[in-house]
Design a protein around this motif. Structure first.
Motif, PDB file in Angstrom:
ATOM      1  N   LYS A  45     100.986 137.589  56.625  1.00 29.31           N
ATOM      2  CA  LYS A  45      99.630 137.088  56.538  1.00 29.31           C
ATOM      3  C   LYS A  45      99.321 137.546  57.588  1.00 29.31           C
ATOM      4  O   LYS A  45      97.739 137.975  57.364  1.00 29.31           O
ATOM      5  N   LEU A  46      99.793 136.993  58.628  1.00 30.09           N
ATOM      6  CA  LEU A  46      98.537 136.998  60.121  1.00 30.09           C
ATOM      7  C   LEU A  46      98.308 137.861  60.776  1.00 30.09           C
ATOM      8  O   LEU A  46      97.222 138.686  60.483  1.00 30.09           O
ATOM      9  N   ASP A  47      99.287 139.032  60.631  1.00 30.07           N
ATOM     10  CA  ASP A  47      98.902 140.531  60.336  1.00 30.07           C
ATOM     11  C   ASP A  47      97.616 141.154  59.839  1.00 30.07           C
ATOM     12  O   ASP A  47      97.601 142.457  60.401  1.00 30.07           O
ATOM     13  N   MET A  48      97.947 140.459  58.672  1.00 28.54           N
ATOM     14  CA  MET A  48      96.651 141.379  57.686  1.00 28.54           C
ATOM     15  C   MET A  48      95.256 140.967  58.364  1.00 28.54           C
ATOM     16  O   MET A  48      94.475 141.425  58.151  1.00 28.54           O
ATOM     17  N   MET A  49      95.176 139.889  59.193  1.00 32.40           N
ATOM     18  CA  MET A  49      94.357 139.209  58.953  1.00 32.40           C
ATOM     19  C   MET A  49      93.168 139.345  60.584  1.00 32.40           C
ATOM     20  O   MET A  49      93.919 140.309  61.438  1.00 32.40           O
ATOM     21  N   GLU A  50      92.193 139.237  60.602  1.00 32.50           N
ATOM     22  CA  GLU A  50      91.311 139.276  61.995  1.00 32.50           C
ATOM     23  C   GLU A  50      91.440 138.843  62.978  1.00 32.50           C
ATOM     24  O   GLU A  50      92.251 137.521  62.199  1.00 32.50           O
ATOM     25  N   PHE A  72     100.176 133.325  71.523  1.00 25.42           N
ATOM     26  CA  PHE A  72     101.061 133.913  70.412  1.00 25.42           C
ATOM     27  C   PHE A  72     100.451 134.556  69.492  1.00 25.42           C
ATOM     28  O   PHE A  72     101.414 135.260  68.833  1.00 25.42           O
ATOM     29  N   MET A  73      99.607 135.209  69.337  1.00 24.03           N
ATOM     30  CA  MET A  73      98.668 136.668  68.801  1.00 24.03           C
ATOM     31  C   MET A  73      99.506 137.244  69.522  1.00 24.03           C
ATOM     32  O   MET A  73      99.761 138.586  69.294  1.00 24.03           O
ATOM     33  N   MET A  74      99.279 137.900  71.689  1.00 22.89           N
ATOM     34  CA  MET A  74      99.555 138.528  72.390  1.00 22.89           C
ATOM     35  C   MET A  74     101.526 138.312  71.469  1.00 22.89           C
ATOM     36  O   MET A  74     101.786 139.734  71.857  1.00 22.89           O
ATOM     37  N   PHE A  75     102.168 137.429  71.626  1.00 24.67           N
ATOM     38  CA  PHE A  75     103.803 138.091  72.156  1.00 24.67           C
ATOM     39  C   PHE A  75     104.559 137.713  70.663  1.00 24.67           C
ATOM     40  O   PHE A  75     105.617 138.453  70.380  1.00 24.67           O
TER      41      PHE A  75
END
Length: 117
Positions: A45-50, A72-75
């Motif tokens: 789900k997070l992968d599909m978000m901006e 979290f977004m980076m790693f």
């Protein structure tokens, strides 16, 4: 062993405390686990978000601030164009690398784009 959602969920609070987490940090870890265990949040789900929507979703979890969310977004999500710009070490690096004043290094307009050094 490997740190996974299942592994963390299987460990009791006392074990996490003995590993060095404060009582508050344990509750934050439990909050994060709950969001992912329930399926409310998933990497997919997070992968599909901006980026801005991921940041908003992560920061809505008690214990997840902007810095933790950026990391979290980076790693975890592989978003290598994200930086924890609120981090003092990142700000000082930008100041040094680009000969900026402290104000310039923290300005939103200054951190949106930096040419390669």
């Amino acid at each position: 062993g490997e740190i996974t959602l299942e592994a963390v969920n299987a460990v009791d609070d006392l074990t996490l405390r003995k590993a060095g987490l404060s009582e508050r940090k344990v509750s934050y870890v439990r909050n994060i686990c709950e969001k992912f265990t329930s399926g409310e949040l998933t990497d997919e789900k997070l992968d599909m978000m901006e980026d801005k929507d991921v940041l908003k979703a992560l920061c809505s979890i008690k214990g997840m601030g902007e810095w933790s969310s950026h990391v979290f977004m980076m790693f975890n999500l592989g978003r290598h164009d994200v930086l924890p710009v609120g981090d003092i070490a990142v700000q000082k690096a930008f100041q040094k690398l680009y000969s900026l004043s402290p104000h310039d290094a923290t300005s939103e307009t200054q951190v949106q784009y930096f040419p390669p050094a």
